[in-house]
Write an enzyme that holds these catalytic residues in place. Structure first.
Site, PDB file in Angstrom:
ATOM      1  N   GLU A  17     -15.588   7.936  14.528  1.00 32.00           N
ATOM      2  CA  GLU A  17     -14.814   6.905  15.218  1.00 32.00           C
ATOM      3  C   GLU A  17     -14.379   7.347  16.615  1.00 32.00           C
ATOM      4  OE1 GLU A  17     -12.099   4.480  12.614  1.00 32.00           O
ATOM      5  OE2 GLU A  17     -12.409   6.176  11.278  1.00 32.00           O
ATOM      6  N   SER A 145     -13.130   2.106   9.877  1.00 33.47           N
ATOM      7  CA  SER A 145     -13.867   1.181  10.734  1.00 33.47           C
ATOM      8  C   SER A 145     -15.100   0.569  10.066  1.00 33.47           C
ATOM      9  CB  SER A 145     -14.284   1.871  12.044  1.00 33.47           C
ATOM     10  OG  SER A 145     -13.148   2.240  12.781  1.00 33.47           O
ATOM     11  N   TYR A 211     -14.615  -4.236  16.760  1.00 33.97           N
ATOM     12  CA  TYR A 211     -14.391  -3.638  18.063  1.00 33.97           C
ATOM     13  C   TYR A 211     -15.160  -4.255  19.227  1.00 33.97           C
ATOM     14  CZ  TYR A 211     -12.310  -0.103  15.092  1.00 33.97           C
ATOM     15  OH  TYR A 211     -11.531   0.530  14.167  1.00 33.97           O
ATOM     16  N   ARG A 250      -0.854   0.325   9.433  1.00 41.17           N
ATOM     17  CA  ARG A 250      -1.315  -1.050   9.238  1.00 41.17           C
ATOM     18  C   ARG A 250      -1.842  -1.158   7.822  1.00 41.17           C
ATOM     19  NH1 ARG A 250      -6.102  -1.563  11.901  1.00 41.17           N
ATOM     20  NH2 ARG A 250      -7.082  -2.036   9.907  1.00 41.17           N
ATOM     21  N   ASP A 252      -3.835  -3.352   5.117  1.00 44.67           N
ATOM     22  CA  ASP A 252      -4.770  -4.466   4.954  1.00 44.67           C
ATOM     23  C   ASP A 252      -4.691  -4.998   3.530  1.00 44.67           C
ATOM     24  OD1 ASP A 252      -5.548  -3.825   7.530  1.00 44.67           O
ATOM     25  OD2 ASP A 252      -7.314  -2.693   6.894  1.00 44.67           O
ATOM     26  N   GLU A 265      -6.189  -1.298   1.821  1.00 49.95           N
ATOM     27  CA  GLU A 265      -6.085   0.074   2.317  1.00 49.95           C
ATOM     28  C   GLU A 265      -4.995   0.151   3.377  1.00 49.95           C
ATOM     29  OE1 GLU A 265      -9.397   0.938   5.467  1.00 49.95           O
ATOM     30  OE2 GLU A 265     -10.303  -0.243   3.854  1.00 49.95           O
ATOM     31  N   ASN A 267      -4.040   2.047   7.113  1.00 50.62           N
ATOM     32  CA  ASN A 267      -4.567   2.762   8.266  1.00 50.62           C
ATOM     33  C   ASN A 267      -3.392   3.420   8.977  1.00 50.62           C
ATOM     34  OD1 ASN A 267      -5.544   3.403  10.901  1.00 50.62           O
ATOM     35  ND2 ASN A 267      -7.184   1.910  10.647  1.00 50.62           N
ATOM     36  N   GLY A 271      -6.000   1.130  15.353  1.00 54.46           N
ATOM     37  CA  GLY A 271      -6.608   0.944  16.663  1.00 54.46           C
ATOM     38  C   GLY A 271      -5.644   0.305  17.648  1.00 54.46           C
TER      39      GLY A 271
END
Length: 303
Positions: A17, A145, A211, A250, A252, A265, A267, A271
């Site tokens: 990443e 990602s 992205y 974050r 999800d 999950e 994070n 990002g």
């Protein structure tokens, strides 16, 4: 802004990443400089972490993604150096990076997750397809990602999807498909921000959709009924705390057709690119990108 001292924006690194991290880091660095912070880019793929001390940095804004960035190894190294840093600590970073162990922890705490199976060479792939039902998502446990992810739609394809995921990680999971929509909820400090509904134009929310593509639709506010929105934010905070997270993250989650929520999950180094979701949620609360970066920097923690 002298109160922060000299700030290193850790970006790049050596994970798969790297490209995304460099984009995130460029945004954060620009924002901090615009706010008067003495910020400098620092790529640990190009110089050793010990240079943080040698070059007089006071703290680190960590925006590395993937292994050796958000899996606990970097956090441990920074703590050994006595270098304050943003984001989650060693344990939470390591667990959240591992989707399988995250699921085990959430399941043990009684939080809702999709059905899943751990795959290996000896798995009965046909039986797993029948148990989980098609489609199935197959994922490397410790990649981010959507790297190495396959959506299995036809019987007999699970083994090939497993082989693809194994290129990225020795631990591979198969996960039940939940088809009522994908959402995310940013958590900063002890506050859960407005949820975002993600509607990719592609088959699923893959690397390009995350992205680079401009046809992914993000809805913020997400359109959830007020009581469901409140429940989702509460669940995101619980998920954050069960993993031992701090600073920011974050979470999800998915919804099924009946409106039930399933955690997907966490994070721990989200990002911060132009397509990223935490800045979007902050904007919905009237927080500009530059001010968001300061909010995250304010979570700096000494190990």
């Amino acid at each position: 802004m002298k109160q922060y001292g000299k700030v290193a924006v850790l970006m790049g690194g050596r994970s798969s990443e790297r490209e995304v991290s460099l984009m995130s880091g460029a945004g954060v660095l620009s924002a901090l400089l615009a706010k008067g912070v003495d910020a400098h880019g620092f790529d640990p793929a190009e110089k050793p972490l010990a240079a943080l001390k040698e070059e007089g940095f006071a703290c680190v804004f960590n925006i590395l993604h993937g292994p050796f960035g958000e899996d606990g190894t970097l956090q441990g190294a920074l703590e050994a150096l006595g270098m304050p840093y943003t984001g989650c600590g060693v344990m939470a970073s390591a667990i959240a990076m591992d989707k399988w162990r995250t699921k085990l922890l959430w399941k043990g705490a009684g939080l809702p997750i999709p059905a899943f199976e751990l795959l290996d060479e000896d798995s009965d792939f046909d039986a797993i397809e029948k148990r989980l039902g098609l489609p199935i998502f197959v994922k490397p446990s410790s990649e981010g990602s959507s790297i190495g992810v396959t959506k299995v739609k036809q019987p007999g394809e699970l083994r090939a999807a497993f082989a693809e995921a194994r290129k990225y990680d020795a631990v591979v999971i198969a996960e039940q498909f939940i088809g009522g929509g994908e959402y995310t909820c940013a958590v900063i400090g002890d506050v859960a921000y407005p949820t975002i509904k993600i509607e990719p134009a592609t088959e699923y929310y893959d690397y390009q959709a995350k992205y680079f593509r401009d046809d992914t639709v993000y809805r913020c506010p997400s359109g959830l009924a007020p009581e469901v929105e409140a429940k989702a934010r509460e669940l995101a905070l619980k998920a954050f705390k069960v993993l031992g997270c701090r600073g920011w993250s974050r979470v999800d989650f998915l919804m099924d057709e009946a409106g039930e929520i399933y955690l997907l999950e966490a994070n721990t180094s989200p990002g911060m690119t132009s397509h990223s979701l935490v800045p979007m949620a902050a904007r919905a609360e009237g927080i500009a990108y530059e001010d968001l970066c300061l909010k995250v920097l304010d979570t700096v923690h000494v190990g």
